[in-house]
Design an enzyme around this catalytic site. Structure first.
Site, PDB file in Angstrom:
ATOM      1  N   ARG A 196     -21.136 -23.879   4.471  1.00 44.29           N
ATOM      2  CA  ARG A 196     -22.591 -23.984   4.348  1.00 44.29           C
ATOM      3  C   ARG A 196     -23.107 -24.893   5.449  1.00 44.29           C
ATOM      4  O   ARG A 196     -22.508 -25.924   5.745  1.00 44.29           O
ATOM      5  CB  ARG A 196     -22.960 -24.571   2.975  1.00 44.29           C
ATOM      6  CG  ARG A 196     -24.440 -24.521   2.675  1.00 44.29           C
ATOM      7  CD  ARG A 196     -24.782 -25.203   1.346  1.00 44.29           C
ATOM      8  NE  ARG A 196     -25.069 -26.616   1.539  1.00 44.29           N
ATOM      9  CZ  ARG A 196     -25.748 -27.379   0.664  1.00 44.29           C
ATOM     10  NH1 ARG A 196     -26.179 -26.849  -0.480  1.00 44.29           N
ATOM     11  NH2 ARG A 196     -25.981 -28.652   0.900  1.00 44.29           N
ATOM     12  N   TYR A 201     -32.811 -33.570   2.408  1.00 39.88           N
ATOM     13  CA  TYR A 201     -31.841 -33.363   1.342  1.00 39.88           C
ATOM     14  C   TYR A 201     -30.743 -32.386   1.780  1.00 39.88           C
ATOM     15  O   TYR A 201     -31.029 -31.344   2.355  1.00 39.88           O
ATOM     16  CB  TYR A 201     -32.539 -32.812   0.090  1.00 39.88           C
ATOM     17  CG  TYR A 201     -31.577 -32.667  -1.053  1.00 39.88           C
ATOM     18  CD1 TYR A 201     -31.068 -33.778  -1.703  1.00 39.88           C
ATOM     19  CD2 TYR A 201     -31.118 -31.414  -1.444  1.00 39.88           C
ATOM     20  CE1 TYR A 201     -30.159 -33.664  -2.721  1.00 39.88           C
ATOM     21  CE2 TYR A 201     -30.203 -31.280  -2.466  1.00 39.88           C
ATOM     22  CZ  TYR A 201     -29.724 -32.409  -3.102  1.00 39.88           C
ATOM     23  OH  TYR A 201     -28.815 -32.277  -4.105  1.00 39.88           O
ATOM     24  N   ASP A 242     -28.687 -23.168   2.276  1.00 37.07           N
ATOM     25  CA  ASP A 242     -29.417 -23.441   1.034  1.00 37.07           C
ATOM     26  C   ASP A 242     -30.863 -23.817   1.357  1.00 37.07           C
ATOM     27  O   ASP A 242     -31.107 -24.807   2.053  1.00 37.07           O
ATOM     28  CB  ASP A 242     -28.717 -24.594   0.293  1.00 37.07           C
ATOM     29  CG  ASP A 242     -29.187 -24.748  -1.138  1.00 37.07           C
ATOM     30  OD1 ASP A 242     -30.258 -24.211  -1.478  1.00 37.07           O
ATOM     31  OD2 ASP A 242     -28.480 -25.419  -1.913  1.00 37.07           O
ATOM     32  N   TRP A 259     -38.683 -28.226  -4.558  1.00 36.09           N
ATOM     33  CA  TRP A 259     -37.465 -28.486  -3.800  1.00 36.09           C
ATOM     34  C   TRP A 259     -36.275 -27.921  -4.463  1.00 36.09           C
ATOM     35  O   TRP A 259     -35.998 -27.220  -5.134  1.00 36.09           O
ATOM     36  CB  TRP A 259     -37.275 -29.961  -3.561  1.00 36.09           C
ATOM     37  CG  TRP A 259     -36.591 -30.632  -4.654  1.00 36.09           C
ATOM     38  CD1 TRP A 259     -37.118 -31.060  -5.825  1.00 36.09           C
ATOM     39  CD2 TRP A 259     -35.201 -30.894  -4.717  1.00 36.09           C
ATOM     40  NE1 TRP A 259     -36.165 -31.593  -6.587  1.00 36.09           N
ATOM     41  CE2 TRP A 259     -34.970 -31.490  -5.956  1.00 36.09           C
ATOM     42  CE3 TRP A 259     -34.137 -30.646  -3.828  1.00 36.09           C
ATOM     43  CZ2 TRP A 259     -33.696 -31.871  -6.342  1.00 36.09           C
ATOM     44  CZ3 TRP A 259     -32.885 -31.022  -4.214  1.00 36.09           C
ATOM     45  CH2 TRP A 259     -32.675 -31.657  -5.472  1.00 36.09           C
ATOM     46  N   HIS A 312     -33.082 -24.646  -0.976  1.00 33.35           N
ATOM     47  CA  HIS A 312     -33.520 -25.613  -1.991  1.00 33.35           C
ATOM     48  C   HIS A 312     -34.900 -25.313  -2.571  1.00 33.35           C
ATOM     49  O   HIS A 312     -35.706 -26.240  -2.777  1.00 33.35           O
ATOM     50  CB  HIS A 312     -33.452 -27.035  -1.438  1.00 33.35           C
ATOM     51  CG  HIS A 312     -32.051 -27.526  -1.230  1.00 33.35           C
ATOM     52  ND1 HIS A 312     -31.111 -27.559  -2.241  1.00 33.35           N
ATOM     53  CD2 HIS A 312     -31.410 -27.971  -0.113  1.00 33.35           C
ATOM     54  CE1 HIS A 312     -29.975 -28.023  -1.766  1.00 33.35           C
ATOM     55  NE2 HIS A 312     -30.114 -28.260  -0.485  1.00 33.35           N
ATOM     56  N   GLU A 367     -18.440 -22.579  -4.541  1.00 29.52           N
ATOM     57  CA  GLU A 367     -18.823 -23.798  -3.829  1.00 29.52           C
ATOM     58  C   GLU A 367     -17.819 -24.908  -4.174  1.00 29.52           C
ATOM     59  O   GLU A 367     -17.420 -25.068  -5.324  1.00 29.52           O
ATOM     60  CB  GLU A 367     -20.227 -24.227  -4.256  1.00 29.52           C
ATOM     61  CG  GLU A 367     -20.771 -25.427  -3.502  1.00 29.52           C
ATOM     62  CD  GLU A 367     -22.193 -25.780  -3.940  1.00 29.52           C
ATOM     63  OE1 GLU A 367     -22.574 -25.451  -5.081  1.00 29.52           O
ATOM     64  OE2 GLU A 367     -22.918 -26.377  -3.129  1.00 29.52           O
ATOM     65  N   ARG A 392     -25.646 -17.865  -8.906  1.00 31.26           N
ATOM     66  CA  ARG A 392     -25.292 -19.236  -8.515  1.00 31.26           C
ATOM     67  C   ARG A 392     -25.041 -20.180  -9.683  1.00 31.26           C
ATOM     68  O   ARG A 392     -24.860 -21.391  -9.492  1.00 31.26           O
ATOM     69  CB  ARG A 392     -26.427 -19.827  -7.662  1.00 31.26           C
ATOM     70  CG  ARG A 392     -26.425 -19.391  -6.246  1.00 31.26           C
ATOM     71  CD  ARG A 392     -25.304 -20.016  -5.471  1.00 31.26           C
ATOM     72  NE  ARG A 392     -25.512 -21.424  -5.201  1.00 31.26           N
ATOM     73  CZ  ARG A 392     -24.552 -22.329  -5.143  1.00 31.26           C
ATOM     74  NH1 ARG A 392     -23.296 -21.998  -5.370  1.00 31.26           N
ATOM     75  NH2 ARG A 392     -24.830 -23.589  -4.866  1.00 31.26           N
ATOM     76  N   GLU A 401     -28.734 -21.920  -9.487  1.00 27.43           N
ATOM     77  CA  GLU A 401     -28.057 -23.161  -9.893  1.00 27.43           C
ATOM     78  C   GLU A 401     -28.840 -23.925 -10.955  1.00 27.43           C
ATOM     79  O   GLU A 401     -28.265 -24.732 -11.682  1.00 27.43           O
ATOM     80  CB  GLU A 401     -27.756 -24.057  -8.685  1.00 27.43           C
ATOM     81  CG  GLU A 401     -28.971 -24.640  -8.016  1.00 27.43           C
ATOM     82  CD  GLU A 401     -28.623 -25.491  -6.796  1.00 27.43           C
ATOM     83  OE1 GLU A 401     -27.856 -25.028  -5.948  1.00 27.43           O
ATOM     84  OE2 GLU A 401     -29.141 -26.610  -6.704  1.00 27.43           O
ATOM     85  N   GLU A 425     -29.485 -19.147   0.101  1.00 29.99           N
ATOM     86  CA  GLU A 425     -29.548 -19.603  -1.294  1.00 29.99           C
ATOM     87  C   GLU A 425     -30.910 -20.188  -1.639  1.00 29.99           C
ATOM     88  O   GLU A 425     -31.528 -20.860  -0.805  1.00 29.99           O
ATOM     89  CB  GLU A 425     -28.461 -20.677  -1.477  1.00 29.99           C
ATOM     90  CG  GLU A 425     -28.493 -21.384  -2.806  1.00 29.99           C
ATOM     91  CD  GLU A 425     -27.522 -22.556  -2.875  1.00 29.99           C
ATOM     92  OE1 GLU A 425     -26.642 -22.661  -1.991  1.00 29.99           O
ATOM     93  OE2 GLU A 425     -27.650 -23.367  -3.789  1.00 29.99           O
TER      94      GLU A 425
HETATM   95  O1  EZ4 Z   1     -29.041 -29.883  -5.414  1.00 24.27           O
HETATM   96  O2  EZ4 Z   1     -26.106 -30.322  -7.345  1.00 24.27           O
HETATM   97  O3  EZ4 Z   1     -26.053 -25.967  -3.704  1.00 24.27           O
HETATM   98  N1  EZ4 Z   1     -25.986 -27.103  -4.068  1.00 24.27           N
HETATM   99  C1  EZ4 Z   1     -27.036 -27.868  -4.323  1.00 24.27           C
HETATM  100  C2  EZ4 Z   1     -26.782 -29.218  -4.936  1.00 24.27           C
HETATM  101  C3  EZ4 Z   1     -27.828 -29.512  -5.996  1.00 24.27           C
HETATM  102  C4  EZ4 Z   1     -27.387 -30.601  -6.921  1.00 24.27           C
HETATM  103  C5  EZ4 Z   1     -28.315 -30.702  -8.121  1.00 24.27           C
HETATM  104  O4  EZ4 Z   1     -27.818 -31.550  -9.080  1.00 24.27           O
HETATM  105  O5  EZ4 Z   1     -28.145 -27.453  -4.086  1.00 24.27           O
HETATM  106  O6  EZ4 Z   1     -26.759 -30.214  -3.971  1.00 24.27           O
HETATM  107 CO    CO Z   2     -28.145 -25.280  -3.978  1.00 26.21          CO
END
Ligand code: EZ4
Ligand code: CO
Length: 410
Positions: free
Chosen positions: A148, A160, A217, A410, A219, A346, A290, A269, A243
């Site tokens: 990733r 992040y 990702d 986010w 987010h 992952e 996910r 997720e 993602e």
């Molecule tokens: O933001 O696990 O794909 N992985 C992620 C992680 C999540 C955290 C949330 O608790 O996006 O970093």
């Molecule tokens: Co994620």
């Protein structure tokens, strides 16, 4: 008949917070379940202690499905991350117990092995292209066969998912929750991100070629139209997946994205039941599920979601960050090995302290994870050591727009 005699909830913080359920039967067999909900840990502790554990005592530990239905349907208030993390912990602990009673690793009870190992992806990141390349190379050196990619965005501060830069050979060590009484705040600018990211993937493809599976990702930060724009602009770089391109609540948003781009899509997720996937799966709006075992009601529930997804050629890509405990990770690996429609897993290695508290038997070799062949999940919990790591509040960051401070998805 053996019965559930005791159930206890443990909180530990070897670097980050984990919540673990331990169920003990009248025959002295124990099972572990992961109940960790990042940033909301103690709400699950209360749900388990106050409302679930009293209902478990005296039940037959072998009746996993009946207990799941009792806790889900019997609560009246269905779904939600706290409820489903608590139910997941019970479900996983009962699978662990069934494995130990029958002398089998859990994947054998789920139908046996469909593969020799689960392809894992690791997290590379960097503040600029050279540091990203170092991070990718470090992952390749550790044996990862899929990676990733997250990077800083010019003009923004800490973003992040981007770790502090790595020296060559250094272990990846990003902690995406900060220990503090309230969350830290980060700034965000979606336009700057959309303008920057394709150039990052162009550079990575030029340096590392087109064979290496690459993931990214988003987010949950884009609108459907922005996600469509990003998906299209990344098409030349042949991603394994994009993602969480849009916020997870609105399944219909993926129709717009899906109709506009062939970049494969993964989401889920933060989902906690099959109903979060109903439109996404039946309309084939995604390529990968996910979910985490830990946040989606356990092995029993996620197995059913994957069987439903299989009808539509949708595969797994289970969530595996370090805020899922080694117990949750092991549970995911047993499912990964058993189901036919496995896609990818992952994998972020837990800290050394965490792996002392949780003694695991899973392995990572040649880019593949395997849960091991010990009866049950194959994880032991060191209660004494765990008690020495005290819970401290820790939170994921909150996101505000750089322009005017508006709170952003986010
Ligand atoms: O933001 O696990 O794909 N992985 C992620 C992680 C999540 C955290 C949330 O608790 O996006 O970093
Ligand atoms: Co994620």
């Amino acid at each position: 008949m053996s019965t559930i005699e005791r159930a206890e909830v443990f909180v530990t913080s070897p670097g980050r917070n984990f919540v673990t359920l331990k169920i003990t039967t009248s025959d002295g067999v124990t099972g572990l379940g992961d109940a960790t909900l990042n940033g909301r840990e103690l709400s699950v502790v209360a749900y388990l202690n106050e409302h679930i554990i009293p209902m478990l005592i005296g039940r037959d530990p072998q009746n996993i499905e009946d207990t799941w239905q009792y806790l889900y349907r019997g609560a009246y208030w269905r779904r939600g991350p706290v409820t489903m993390a608590a139910i997941a912990a019970v479900d996983v602990a009962l699978w662990d117990i069934k494995g130990k009673i029958t002398g089998q690793p859990v994947y054998q009870l789920l139908g046996g092995a469909s593969r020799t190992g689960a392809l894992a992806y690791g997290h590379a990141s960097g503040s600029d292209i050279p540091s990203l390349f170092t991070s990718i190379q470090n992952h390749l050196d550790q044996g990862f066969k899929a990676i990733r990619i997250q990077t800083a965005v010019p003009g923004l501060g800490q973003v992040y998912g981007v770790a502090s830069d790595q020296a060559p050979g250094q272990r990846y060590d990003y902690e995406p929750a900060k220990r503090s009484a309230v969350p830290v705040e980060e700034e965000w600018d979606t336009t700057a991100y959309l303008n920057h990211l394709p150039s990052v993937f162009a550079a990575v493809r030029e340096k590392f070629g087109y064979e290496l599976p690459l993931l990214h990702d988003g987010h949950h930060r884009m609108t459907p139209n922005q996600a469509a724009i990003l998906g299209k602009s990344l098409e030349p770089y042949k991603l394994f997946w994009l993602e969480d391109c849009t916020p997870g609540e609105n399944q219909e948003a993926l129709r717009r994205v899906r109709s506009q781009t062939t970049t494969p899509l993964a989401i889920g997720e933060v989902f906690n039941t099959v109903f979060d996937y109903q439109t996404l799966i039946t309309e084939q709006l995604i390529d990968y599920v996910r979910s985490a075992v830990t946040h989606t009601g356990g092995i029993s529930a996620l197995k059913k979601i994957m069987d439903f997804a299989a009808i539509y050629q949708i595969k797994s890509g289970f969530h595996g960050p370090t805020d899922i405990s080694p117990v949750g990770m092991a549970a995911a690996l047993h499912l990964d090995i058993a189901i036919h429609n496995f896609g990818i897993q992952e994998y972020m290695k837990h800290s050394a302290d965490t792996l002392e508290v949780f003694e695991t038997s899973y392995t990572f070799e040649n880019g593949l994870l395997h849960p091991g062949t010990n009866p049950g999940l194959g994880v032991e919990y060191n209660e004494e050591l765990a008690a020495s790591f005290e819970y401290t509040p820790a939170y994921l960051p909150v996101n505000r727009l750089k322009l005017d401070g508006t709170i952003h998805d986010w």
